[in-house]
Design a protein around this motif. Structure first.
Motif, PDB file in Angstrom:
ATOM      1  N   ASN A  73      35.003  44.665  30.177  1.00  0.00           N
ATOM      2  CA  ASN A  73      34.448  43.665  29.264  1.00  0.00           C
ATOM      3  C   ASN A  73      34.119  42.373  30.012  1.00  0.00           C
ATOM      4  O   ASN A  73      34.344  42.248  31.216  1.00  0.00           O
ATOM      5  CB  ASN A  73      35.439  43.399  28.126  1.00  0.00           C
ATOM      6  N   LEU A  74      33.583  41.435  29.258  1.00  0.00           N
ATOM      7  CA  LEU A  74      33.119  40.169  29.819  1.00  0.00           C
ATOM      8  C   LEU A  74      34.255  39.388  30.486  1.00  0.00           C
ATOM      9  O   LEU A  74      34.054  38.765  31.536  1.00  0.00           O
ATOM     10  CB  LEU A  74      32.526  39.344  28.664  1.00  0.00           C
ATOM     11  N   GLU A  75      35.440  39.423  29.905  1.00  0.00           N
ATOM     12  CA  GLU A  75      36.556  38.630  30.442  1.00  0.00           C
ATOM     13  C   GLU A  75      36.948  39.143  31.826  1.00  0.00           C
ATOM     14  O   GLU A  75      37.148  38.371  32.768  1.00  0.00           O
ATOM     15  CB  GLU A  75      37.783  38.704  29.513  1.00  0.00           C
ATOM     16  N   THR A  76      37.074  40.467  31.952  1.00  0.00           N
ATOM     17  CA  THR A  76      37.453  41.041  33.241  1.00  0.00           C
ATOM     18  C   THR A  76      36.349  40.828  34.276  1.00  0.00           C
ATOM     19  O   THR A  76      36.616  40.513  35.435  1.00  0.00           O
ATOM     20  CB  THR A  76      37.758  42.544  33.085  1.00  0.00           C
ATOM     21  N   LEU A  77      35.107  41.003  33.828  1.00  0.00           N
ATOM     22  CA  LEU A  77      33.968  40.740  34.723  1.00  0.00           C
ATOM     23  C   LEU A  77      34.081  39.345  35.312  1.00  0.00           C
ATOM     24  O   LEU A  77      33.860  39.123  36.512  1.00  0.00           O
ATOM     25  CB  LEU A  77      32.661  40.870  33.935  1.00  0.00           C
ATOM     26  N   ASN A  78      34.422  38.399  34.477  1.00  0.00           N
ATOM     27  CA  ASN A  78      34.485  37.004  34.912  1.00  0.00           C
ATOM     28  C   ASN A  78      35.531  36.791  36.005  1.00  0.00           C
ATOM     29  O   ASN A  78      35.377  35.910  36.844  1.00  0.00           O
ATOM     30  CB  ASN A  78      34.773  36.102  33.708  1.00  0.00           C
ATOM     31  N   THR A  79      36.584  37.611  36.024  1.00  0.00           N
ATOM     32  CA  THR A  79      37.590  37.449  37.090  1.00  0.00           C
ATOM     33  C   THR A  79      36.981  37.775  38.465  1.00  0.00           C
ATOM     34  O   THR A  79      37.411  37.238  39.473  1.00  0.00           O
ATOM     35  CB  THR A  79      38.827  38.352  36.863  1.00  0.00           C
ATOM     36  N   ILE A  80      35.979  38.674  38.496  1.00  0.00           N
ATOM     37  CA  ILE A  80      35.302  38.960  39.772  1.00  0.00           C
ATOM     38  C   ILE A  80      34.541  37.716  40.237  1.00  0.00           C
ATOM     39  O   ILE A  80      34.594  37.338  41.407  1.00  0.00           O
ATOM     40  CB  ILE A  80      34.344  40.173  39.650  1.00  0.00           C
ATOM     41  N   PHE A  81      33.850  37.059  39.282  1.00  0.00           N
ATOM     42  CA  PHE A  81      33.124  35.826  39.646  1.00  0.00           C
ATOM     43  C   PHE A  81      34.104  34.752  40.126  1.00  0.00           C
ATOM     44  O   PHE A  81      33.822  34.015  41.065  1.00  0.00           O
ATOM     45  CB  PHE A  81      32.315  35.302  38.453  1.00  0.00           C
ATOM     46  N   ASP A  82      35.259  34.661  39.463  1.00  0.00           N
ATOM     47  CA  ASP A  82      36.275  33.688  39.879  1.00  0.00           C
ATOM     48  C   ASP A  82      36.641  33.894  41.352  1.00  0.00           C
ATOM     49  O   ASP A  82      36.684  32.944  42.133  1.00  0.00           O
ATOM     50  CB  ASP A  82      37.556  33.829  39.039  1.00  0.00           C
ATOM     51  N   THR A  83      36.916  35.151  41.715  1.00  0.00           N
ATOM     52  CA  THR A  83      37.302  35.456  43.093  1.00  0.00           C
ATOM     53  C   THR A  83      36.163  35.165  44.075  1.00  0.00           C
ATOM     54  O   THR A  83      36.376  34.604  45.152  1.00  0.00           O
ATOM     55  CB  THR A  83      37.731  36.934  43.207  1.00  0.00           C
ATOM     56  N   LEU A  84      34.952  35.535  43.700  1.00  0.00           N
ATOM     57  CA  LEU A  84      33.802  35.281  44.577  1.00  0.00           C
ATOM     58  C   LEU A  84      33.659  33.791  44.839  1.00  0.00           C
ATOM     59  O   LEU A  84      33.450  33.351  45.979  1.00  0.00           O
ATOM     60  CB  LEU A  84      32.523  35.838  43.940  1.00  0.00           C
ATOM     61  N   LEU A  85      33.788  32.998  43.782  1.00  0.00           N
ATOM     62  CA  LEU A  85      33.594  31.553  43.939  1.00  0.00           C
ATOM     63  C   LEU A  85      34.783  30.907  44.645  1.00  0.00           C
ATOM     64  O   LEU A  85      34.606  30.001  45.461  1.00  0.00           O
ATOM     65  CB  LEU A  85      33.329  30.909  42.580  1.00  0.00           C
TER      66      LEU A  85
END
Lengths: 360, 360
Positions: B77-89
């Motif tokens: 889902n969107l919430e878990t997806l966002n954790t990938i962006f968090d790590t990338l940034l």
């Protein structure tokens, strides 16, 4: 009405520029393939223009839903994006549903990304209602949302089927928003067209008074320049990066102040002044040209001084920029008005330019 | 090692199939252009294979970060997806950072969509570790996440640079996951290749016993069939839809039961039986062939009975399918083993097929 085409092969699309362009049923009929349309707008623009647009499209025999976003850059995030998906699914919208962005850059970016992602891509039309979105975000297919750690970090390249730039919507545009849009108009002159830059110097008072003929010329020429650049480089591998003149500094200011505190165009206005200053310190832009840029930014009613975020903070924020390459900041600088150069800068000189950001 | 190419013009990419394919440094070196790699995996696969893969890539002089997702479809889902962006940034990952999906379909879909969206697109490699992801989600470029109202409703078409299908990772695969992957293998035979379907009937016991030669043939032939279909129709305007044989019913079962309750392949297995039944009721598939499909699904260790969700509920869920067109459900049905037909079905006959779903 003026019609331009953004030439992108099978993704080529028209931009129609003029008073009441958004009432033009014929281009809408051509662009809308399915039976259902979702107009995405915000709490300011929606009450002014959504019903008229919906009426025009209902007149074409389509079902129209309207989704209203909260207004402001601070809502350009994953949570707000998801509300668009909620509405699409609640109305059982299928793959042929057309999304229409009615509003400024924030509405356009979010709606575009929603269109790119919903069912892996549905058709999309832009009806930009601010000067900024008419001259900038409506050309080029950049869509996206912000992340707390960076602006426009999540998104897609996704082209609309049609753009309707309706000049009459500028009548309700607040002065500071007109100024913010003018920053991008100035940018197009500064990097690409010295004659247009001179024309802007002569006509800025008319433009700020919303003279229709002057605005039309400024918008058409801006869209032409941006279209030319984008057509050469859709996905920003090369020349398209020049459109980021002033943006490396500008994005850092926006992120550092917290999204929504400064308008994007305000940050870009100051960013162009900083970029001009850096170009001058690198010995490639005359002091006179730096002053011309400063004066034109000022004449557009934009701030000319950056906020006091601190030099180190600014550099740290700039390193997060999407154009950075392994921590190296790539700047778009000038070698004279109308002539860009993409380059890195020695840290010591960059710090000189950023001295105006020093915390007092 | 077997190498296939998915032919998509300038987005053509290789699939390398074999034991220890994920240890092959050469294709990784060719595919990774930048200096930084983020391996995205989950809590089950990560501890087994992430360090070995990271070591191989560090050996190429790259910086490797690892991001571990919670395991299961319910986190797609969107919430878990966002954790990938968090790590990338958080790691200041730039546009040249390569994302590697190490895991099954959920990891692949989410990582692919993160790669498609991060900074509007960064390079992406798949290392599928389940049979399902090796034969299905690693070919075709479909990426995405679920929405509470529908599966894979948000996503992008985005092609990887490289796929490494490592057979040795199947040794740790639970039996029900092997069965789930087999559903897609059976599907490829059913819609496209009668001889392969017969081969599967003869070799299912070997396949279920993880015989390496048999598995290799099944995976290679499946990837070939899917590649052939996708190359003709990257964005699912036409023939690609045949890959959804069994999926219209299957998606409805998954959504109706709540994501995670049924494995995707389990739902597709039952979906194929329902689609075969509907084909038979429409007079285009023999009773013998319906039985062959039932038997092969059963031999793969898959359930053959749908859950009792109710006929109306099933129809309502199927209307939400991405392939629906203005509320009309489009089915992929059969006109014999190996021969598909895309069509709608009269409601009265569809209800007959769905009688097995009736609430008792």
């Amino acid at each position: 009405m003026n019609t331009l085409h953004v030439a992108l092969g099978d993704r080529t699309y028209p931009i129609i520029i003029g008073s009441n362009a958004s009432h033009a049923a014929e281009p809408l009929q051509k662009a809308i393939i399915g039976k259902t349309v979702l107009i995405v707008t915000n709490t300011i623009v929606g009450p002014l223009y959504a019903e008229q647009l919906a009426k025009t499209i209902r007149g074409l025999g389509k079902t129209v839903h309207i989704h209203t976003l909260p207004t402001g850059e601070e809502y350009k995030n994953l949570e707000t994006l998801n509300t668009i998906f909620d509405t699409l699914l609640a109305n059982q919208c299928d793959r042929k549903t057309t999304l229409i962005a009615l509003g400024g850059g924030v509405v356009g970016d979010m709606t575009g990304f929603a269109a790119a992602s919903y069912m892996r891509g549905v058709p999309f039309i832009q009806v930009p209602t601010t000067l900024l979105s008419q001259v900038d975000s409506s050309v080029g297919g950049k869509t996206g949302i912000n992340h707390p750690m960076g602006k426009n970090m999540i998104g897609a390249f996704y082209q609309p089927q049609l753009v309707l730039a309706d000049l009459s919507t500028l009548n309700t545009l607040p002065g500071n928003e007109l100024s913010a849009g003018m920053a991008e108009v100035i940018k197009h002159g500064a990097i690409y067209d010295a004659a247009f830059f001179s024309w802007l110097e002569d006509n800025m008072p008319k433009l700020m008074a919303k003279d229709e003929a002057a605005l039309t010329h400024a918008i058409v020429r801006s869209c032409e320049i941006k279209s030319e650049v984008v057509a050469q480089d859709e996905k920003e591998g090369g020349i398209r990066a020049i459109l980021n003149f002033g943006h490396t500094f500008g994005h850092a200011i926006e992120a550092g102040m917290g999204y929504g505190a400064w308008l994007h165009g305000e940050a870009v206005g100051v960013g162009m002044i900083l970029a001009a200053d850096l170009s001058h310190r690198l010995g490639q832009l005359s002091a006179t040209d730096v002053t011309r840029i400063q004066n034109l930014v000022k004449a557009a009613g934009l701030p000319t001084e950056p906020p006091k975020l601190g030099i180190d903070k600014m550099i740290e924020l700039m390193k997060l920029d999407k154009k950075s390459d392994a921590g190296q900041i790539k700047f778009v600088l000038l070698e004279g008005i109308g002539k860009y150069k993409i380059q890195t800068a020695p840290k010591i000189i960059l710090r000189e330019t950023l001295r105006v950001c020093e915390v007092i």
